[in-house]
Design a protein around this motif. Structure first.
Motif, PDB file in Angstrom:
ATOM      1  N   UNK A   1     -44.572  93.273  80.883  1.00 38.87           N
ATOM      2  CA  UNK A   1     -43.294  92.585  80.705  1.00 38.87           C
ATOM      3  C   UNK A   1     -42.152  93.549  80.978  1.00 38.87           C
ATOM      4  N   UNK A   2     -41.036  93.018  81.424  1.00 40.78           N
ATOM      5  CA  UNK A   2     -39.821  93.817  81.529  1.00 40.78           C
ATOM      6  C   UNK A   2     -39.255  94.038  80.120  1.00 40.78           C
ATOM      7  N   UNK A   3     -38.502  95.116  79.928  1.00 41.50           N
ATOM      8  CA  UNK A   3     -37.907  95.369  78.606  1.00 41.50           C
ATOM      9  C   UNK A   3     -36.551  94.691  78.429  1.00 41.50           C
ATOM     10  N   UNK A   4     -36.246  93.718  79.240  1.00 42.80           N
ATOM     11  CA  UNK A   4     -34.988  92.977  79.171  1.00 42.80           C
ATOM     12  C   UNK A   4     -35.200  91.643  79.874  1.00 42.80           C
ATOM     13  N   UNK A   5     -34.233  90.735  79.730  1.00 37.54           N
ATOM     14  CA  UNK A   5     -34.306  89.430  80.390  1.00 37.54           C
ATOM     15  C   UNK A   5     -33.257  89.364  81.487  1.00 37.54           C
ATOM     16  N   UNK A   6     -33.650  89.249  82.760  1.00 36.11           N
ATOM     17  CA  UNK A   6     -32.665  89.158  83.844  1.00 36.11           C
ATOM     18  C   UNK A   6     -31.766  87.940  83.688  1.00 36.11           C
ATOM     19  N   UNK A   7     -30.532  88.054  84.179  1.00 31.90           N
ATOM     20  CA  UNK A   7     -29.579  86.963  84.087  1.00 31.90           C
ATOM     21  C   UNK A   7     -30.059  85.682  84.745  1.00 31.90           C
ATOM     22  N   UNK A   8     -30.914  85.805  85.758  1.00 34.31           N
ATOM     23  CA  UNK A   8     -31.410  84.609  86.438  1.00 34.31           C
ATOM     24  C   UNK A   8     -32.202  83.712  85.502  1.00 34.31           C
ATOM     25  N   UNK A   9     -32.877  84.287  84.510  1.00 38.12           N
ATOM     26  CA  UNK A   9     -33.632  83.478  83.558  1.00 38.12           C
ATOM     27  C   UNK A   9     -32.696  82.605  82.725  1.00 38.12           C
ATOM     28  N   UNK A  10     -31.533  83.135  82.372  1.00 37.42           N
ATOM     29  CA  UNK A  10     -30.559  82.365  81.594  1.00 37.42           C
ATOM     30  C   UNK A  10     -30.016  81.219  82.451  1.00 37.42           C
ATOM     31  N   UNK A  11     -29.673  81.520  83.697  1.00 39.02           N
ATOM     32  CA  UNK A  11     -29.213  80.479  84.626  1.00 39.02           C
ATOM     33  C   UNK A  11     -30.266  79.375  84.754  1.00 39.02           C
ATOM     34  N   UNK A  12     -31.538  79.737  84.892  1.00 41.52           N
ATOM     35  CA  UNK A  12     -32.603  78.744  85.020  1.00 41.52           C
ATOM     36  C   UNK A  12     -32.757  77.897  83.772  1.00 41.52           C
ATOM     37  N   UNK A  13     -32.660  78.533  82.594  1.00 46.46           N
ATOM     38  CA  UNK A  13     -32.790  77.795  81.341  1.00 46.46           C
ATOM     39  C   UNK A  13     -31.635  76.818  81.151  1.00 46.46           C
ATOM     40  N   UNK A  14     -30.421  77.236  81.516  1.00 50.50           N
ATOM     41  CA  UNK A  14     -29.267  76.344  81.408  1.00 50.50           C
ATOM     42  C   UNK A  14     -29.382  75.172  82.376  1.00 50.50           C
ATOM     43  N   UNK A  15     -29.862  75.426  83.581  1.00 50.69           N
ATOM     44  CA  UNK A  15     -30.061  74.347  84.551  1.00 50.69           C
ATOM     45  C   UNK A  15     -31.055  73.328  84.010  1.00 50.69           C
ATOM     46  N   UNK A  16     -32.157  73.819  83.435  1.00 50.88           N
ATOM     47  CA  UNK A  16     -33.194  72.927  82.904  1.00 50.88           C
ATOM     48  C   UNK A  16     -32.683  72.082  81.748  1.00 50.88           C
ATOM     49  N   UNK A  17     -31.765  72.624  80.930  1.00 47.07           N
ATOM     50  CA  UNK A  17     -31.242  71.865  79.795  1.00 47.07           C
ATOM     51  C   UNK A  17     -30.109  70.926  80.194  1.00 47.07           C
ATOM     52  N   UNK A  18     -29.281  71.351  81.148  1.00 49.64           N
ATOM     53  CA  UNK A  18     -28.086  70.582  81.484  1.00 49.64           C
ATOM     54  C   UNK A  18     -28.383  69.399  82.393  1.00 49.64           C
ATOM     55  N   UNK A  19     -29.255  69.579  83.383  1.00 51.19           N
ATOM     56  CA  UNK A  19     -29.490  68.520  84.380  1.00 51.19           C
ATOM     57  C   UNK A  19     -29.910  67.187  83.756  1.00 51.19           C
ATOM     58  N   UNK A  20     -30.836  67.140  82.786  1.00 55.24           N
ATOM     59  CA  UNK A  20     -31.238  65.833  82.229  1.00 55.24           C
ATOM     60  C   UNK A  20     -30.132  65.139  81.428  1.00 55.24           C
ATOM     61  N   UNK A  21     -29.078  65.859  81.050  1.00 57.48           N
ATOM     62  CA  UNK A  21     -28.003  65.262  80.262  1.00 57.48           C
ATOM     63  C   UNK A  21     -27.023  64.460  81.117  1.00 57.48           C
TER      64      UNK A  21
END
Length: 329
Positions: free
Chosen positions: A29-49
């Motif tokens: 595992x990486x020792x941090x979370x890249x910003x792209x993961x946050x963008x992907x999570x927000x896309x997954x939550x926002x689109x169905x709304x």
């Protein structure tokens, strides 16, 4: 319409695996979370709304008005566990005067889980399918012999929002002291702080990995005036408000905290790595388009000269032609 800077902190509520590379049967595992993961999570939550549930257009809209830094481990106080390259011992983590060796860092934060597929006829392991997943533990264990001493682990990063702004899918507006995303066709509204209150990122999500819980609300960072270079809280470097792009300035010997693309343009001391990710495919769907960004200086690499960088929608950096942002004296 201009960019505003926020800092936000998430509590890690379950193990987090951020895919890095494989060593034998161990998935690191990486020792941090890249910003792209946050963008992907927000896309997954926002689109169905929104009525169309168009993930591609929603993701593109987020890219227009948001910029995300990587999220780094944090346990409270003033220590953010940023990687930092050293000549003799490779990567270390933390502040310059409180650095942990990689061995100690992984001892405190990392664990792993082994599993394998089982033949239903014999209840024995199938040949070649044993694998072990490394992950960031949601609790720091300061001493492996003290089973009762647990400290929660957090992830902290920076967020830039362009406001007010309008995209093809939604508008970004301020309302009642908060950020609201207003859908263009129906005028339905999504409170940003509520949207990001709980996110799930990284790998092994179907097993419950990667649950994040926002602590409080994103906190806006303000300078004394619009022309001042603002010192970034917890991170090396400075940022000056700009209407067009997000630029940050770092000084000589300061560590990078984002992947720097086109590494041949910037002299650094540290580690180069190929940056490969999974993107949306119009035919096959999510994660089926494997794309390489090429080589990049990895976070923790040290600059050999002061430079400014442009932050991209997914948190990677490009060298900017401007001059370094100096602290106002």
């Amino acid at each position: 319409m201009s960019w505003s800077l926020y800092t936000w902190t998430f509590r890690l509520r379950s193990p987090l695996h951020v895919g890095f590379h494989k060593t034998m049967h161990l998935f690191r595992t990486r020792p941090y979370a890249p910003g792209k993961l946050v963008w992907g999570a927000l896309t997954a939550k926002l689109a169905p709304l929104f009525p169309l549930s168009d993930y591609l257009k929603t993701g593109q809209a987020l890219e227009e008005v948001f910029r995300f830094s990587n999220l780094y481990l944090y346990t409270g106080g003033d220590t953010l566990y940023l990687p930092r390259y050293t000549e003799r011992e490779g990567l270390k983590f933390g502040l310059a005067d409180k650095l942990l060796t990689r061995r100690d860092f992984e001892k405190y934060f990392f664990s792993s889980m082994a599993s394998t597929a089982v033949k239903p006829e014999t209840f024995t392991a199938e040949e070649g399918l044993l694998h072990q997943v490394e992950f960031i533990n949601p609790y720091l264990i300061s001493s492996r012999t003290d089973a009762d001493n647990f400290t929660p682990v957090y992830l902290r990063g920076l967020l830039w929002i362009k406001k007010p702004a309008e995209t093809a899918v939604f508008q970004v507006i301020e309302k009642d002291g908060g950020i609201v995303l207003s859908q263009n066709d129906t005028n339905s509204e999504v409170n940003f702080a509520e949207l990001v209150k709980r996110l799930q990122i990284g790998g092994e999500r179907k097993y419950g990995f990667g649950l994040l819980e926002l602590q409080g609300i994103p906190e806006q960072i303000l300078g004394s005036d619009g022309n001042e270079a603002i010192r970034l809280p917890g991170f090396p470097g400075r940022w000056r408000p700009d209407k067009e792009v997000v630029r940050i300035g770092l000084g000589q010997d300061e560590p990078l905290w984002g992947h720097l693309l086109r590494p041949e343009e910037v002299p650094c001391r540290g580690f180069l790595e190929p940056l490969v990710g999974r993107n949306w495919d119009m035919v096959k769907g999510a994660g089926q388009n494997i794309k390489s960004e090429g080589l990049a200086w990895a976070p923790g690499s040290l600059l050999q000269e002061a430079r400014t960088f442009e932050v991209t929608p997914h948190g990677t950096w490009f060298a900017d032609g401007g001059t370094s942002l100096k602290e106002t004296t």
